[in-house]
Design a protein around this motif. Structure first.
Motif, mmCIF file in Angstrom:
data_model
loop_
_atom_site.group_PDB
_atom_site.id
_atom_site.type_symbol
_atom_site.label_atom_id
_atom_site.label_comp_id
_atom_site.label_asym_id
_atom_site.label_seq_id
_atom_site.Cartn_x
_atom_site.Cartn_y
_atom_site.Cartn_z
ATOM 1 N N GLU A 178 20.229 45.193 -19.545
ATOM 2 C CA GLU A 178 19.104 44.391 -20.223
ATOM 3 C C GLU A 178 18.934 42.799 -19.433
ATOM 4 N N LEU A 179 17.882 42.853 -19.050
ATOM 5 C CA LEU A 179 17.818 41.643 -17.933
ATOM 6 C C LEU A 179 16.395 40.946 -18.453
ATOM 7 N N HIS A 180 16.358 39.659 -18.767
ATOM 8 C CA HIS A 180 15.562 38.953 -19.401
ATOM 9 C C HIS A 180 15.331 37.328 -18.584
ATOM 10 N N GLU A 181 13.902 37.301 -18.185
ATOM 11 C CA GLU A 181 13.664 36.072 -17.814
ATOM 12 C C GLU A 181 14.313 35.690 -16.518
ATOM 13 N N LEU A 182 14.715 36.817 -15.466
ATOM 14 C CA LEU A 182 15.115 36.360 -14.166
ATOM 15 C C LEU A 182 13.868 36.063 -13.345
ATOM 16 N N LYS A 183 13.419 34.950 -13.378
ATOM 17 C CA LYS A 183 12.280 34.724 -12.570
ATOM 18 C C LYS A 183 12.136 34.841 -11.116
ATOM 19 N N LYS A 184 13.458 34.679 -10.453
ATOM 20 C CA LYS A 184 13.153 34.937 -8.956
ATOM 21 C C LYS A 184 13.459 36.229 -8.381
ATOM 22 N N ILE A 185 13.810 37.089 -9.378
ATOM 23 C CA ILE A 185 13.990 38.631 -9.254
ATOM 24 C C ILE A 185 12.568 39.277 -8.978
ATOM 25 N N ASN A 186 12.122 39.690 -7.906
ATOM 26 C CA ASN A 186 10.953 40.629 -7.798
ATOM 27 C C ASN A 186 11.188 42.171 -7.063
ATOM 28 N N ASP A 187 12.633 42.231 -6.932
ATOM 29 C CA ASP A 187 12.937 43.602 -6.229
ATOM 30 C C ASP A 187 14.188 44.183 -7.244
ATOM 31 N N ILE A 188 13.750 45.388 -7.624
ATOM 32 C CA ILE A 188 14.849 46.101 -8.470
ATOM 33 C C ILE A 188 15.590 47.563 -7.538
ATOM 34 N N ASN A 189 15.441 47.586 -6.395
ATOM 35 C CA ASN A 189 16.078 48.686 -5.805
ATOM 36 C C ASN A 189 17.601 48.888 -5.706
ATOM 37 N N ALA A 190 18.239 47.412 -6.154
ATOM 38 C CA ALA A 190 19.555 47.611 -6.384
ATOM 39 C C ALA A 190 20.048 48.579 -7.598
ATOM 40 N N GLY A 235 19.943 53.324 -20.984
ATOM 41 C CA GLY A 235 18.987 52.271 -21.470
ATOM 42 C C GLY A 235 18.709 50.936 -20.775
ATOM 43 N N LEU A 236 17.333 50.769 -20.138
ATOM 44 C CA LEU A 236 17.131 49.642 -19.456
ATOM 45 C C LEU A 236 15.914 48.695 -19.995
ATOM 46 N N THR A 237 16.284 47.496 -19.999
ATOM 47 C CA THR A 237 15.265 46.436 -20.387
ATOM 48 C C THR A 237 15.140 45.490 -19.386
ATOM 49 N N PHE A 238 13.864 45.340 -18.917
ATOM 50 C CA PHE A 238 13.627 44.092 -18.176
ATOM 51 C C PHE A 238 12.337 43.272 -18.462
ATOM 52 N N THR A 239 12.428 42.009 -18.941
ATOM 53 C CA THR A 239 11.262 41.396 -19.528
ATOM 54 C C THR A 239 11.048 40.077 -19.065
ATOM 55 N N GLY A 240 10.038 39.548 -19.262
ATOM 56 C CA GLY A 240 9.700 38.160 -19.013
ATOM 57 C C GLY A 240 10.014 37.429 -20.204
ATOM 58 N N GLY A 241 10.709 37.717 -21.130
ATOM 59 C CA GLY A 241 11.267 36.833 -22.378
ATOM 60 C C GLY A 241 10.059 36.380 -23.014
ATOM 61 N N MET A 242 10.191 35.570 -23.854
ATOM 62 C CA MET A 242 9.050 34.979 -25.170
ATOM 63 C C MET A 242 7.792 34.279 -24.464
ATOM 64 N N PHE A 243 8.037 33.523 -23.129
ATOM 65 C CA PHE A 243 7.055 32.594 -22.727
ATOM 66 C C PHE A 243 6.445 32.886 -21.617
ATOM 67 N N GLY A 244 6.364 33.978 -21.001
ATOM 68 C CA GLY A 244 5.971 34.231 -19.684
ATOM 69 C C GLY A 244 6.126 35.433 -19.010
ATOM 70 N N LYS A 245 5.460 36.001 -18.217
ATOM 71 C CA LYS A 245 5.587 37.301 -17.417
ATOM 72 C C LYS A 245 6.519 37.190 -16.161
#
Length: 289
Positions: free
Chosen positions: A138-150, A159-169
């Motif tokens: 689960e990954l939330h609000e990791l604003k500098k991450i734009n690549d998930i090839n790893a 299960g995989l979650t990757f979201t912008g959190g409550m206040f942004g994309k």
């Protein structure tokens, strides 16, 4: 899908659980360790000393299987868990700018579940590729991450979650890596925007049982997924119901077209638009079937 039975980190820490502790002196040998050791209204020197004390103690807790950090996590605290041989779950509630490097986490060979919340200075997930036993991420609000090839070789992920959190994309260049995660059953990408607008990788996840997507993409992208995943709980159709009654006619329900940049329309006042949208969606589904 009954989500209550799933072992998502972000839910499990809210269940009945061991007492959260602040100081190493409170540790009583438990293998499920809940820690809140920052933001304790201490003087700065005492706060720093407490963090140092925990970073010395944690590496000695070789029987601990689960660590949950419930307060702001600095880099040295994360580094201190690196050599715990039995660690299966790691929960990082948030760090702000405190964590810039996850390389030490790559050494946690027994890790099965990982939650990382609000790390604003983290720039790469490369170290996660070493976590071959990982089942839940689960990954939330990791604003500098734009690549998930790893993460593409994490074949045991369920299960995989990757979201912008409550206040942004959250923005990603693409999600091609997800197509390799063929054992995924749960995928949550709400508030995540794929800049390429190509989310076709999701259609390859034939074991998927639950999917949460925002309405950021063309109707055709949703139709492709609808056609490919007939047994998935994805809430995808020509539109999404809002449970809002039209204030104009007071009869129809407002629905939101399943396509980017569309406004809500009434099933009564705009019946023809709703029908046209539905026909277009079903035609696209048929073309992908």
């Amino acid at each position: 899908m009954d989500l209550s039975i799933e072992q998502f980190l972000s839910w499990e820490h809210r269940k009945e659980c061991p007492k959260t502790i602040n100081f190493p002196s409170e540790y009583e040998g438990q293998t499920d360790l809940r820690i809140a050791c920052t933001k304790l209204n201490l003087s700065q020197s005492k706060q720093n000393n407490l963090i140092d004390e925990w970073t010395q103690v944690i590496p000695t807790l070789i029987d601990v299987e689960h660590i949950w950090f419930y307060s702001r996590v600095p880099q040295k605290l994360i580094n201190s868990v690196a050599d715990l041989p039995k660690l299966r779950s790691l929960f990082i509630k948030w760090s702000g700018n405190g964590i810039t490097d996850l390389s030490k986490i790559g050494g946690l060979k027994s890790l099965e579940r990982l939650y990382i919340g609000s790390c604003t200075q983290l720039e790469t997930l490369d170290s996660l590729k070493k976590l071959s036993k990982l089942k839940w991420l689960e990954l939330h609000e990791l604003k500098k991450i734009n690549d998930i090839n790893a993460i593409k070789n994490l074949n045991n992920l369920v299960g995989l979650t990757f979201t912008g959190g409550m206040f942004g994309k959250q923005y990603l260049t693409n999600i091609d890596a997800i197509s390799h995660l063929t054992n995924l059953e749960f995928l949550d990408l709400h508030r995540l925007k794929v800049e390429s607008e190509d989310i076709s990788a999701i259609a390859k996840l034939k074991k998927l049982k639950y999917l949460d997507l925002p309405i950021y993409y063309p109707l055709s992208e949703y139709a492709r997924i609808y056609a490919a995943l007939p047994n998935c709980d994805h809430d995808i159709y020509a539109f999404r119901k809002t449970k809002e009654i039209c204030v104009k006619c007071m009869k129809g329900e407002m629905v939101l077209p399943m396509a980017k940049n569309k406004r809500k329309i009434c099933t009564v006042c705009s019946a023809q638009k709703v029908k046209k949208l539905e026909d277009e969606f079903l035609s696209l589904v048929e073309s992908y079937s």
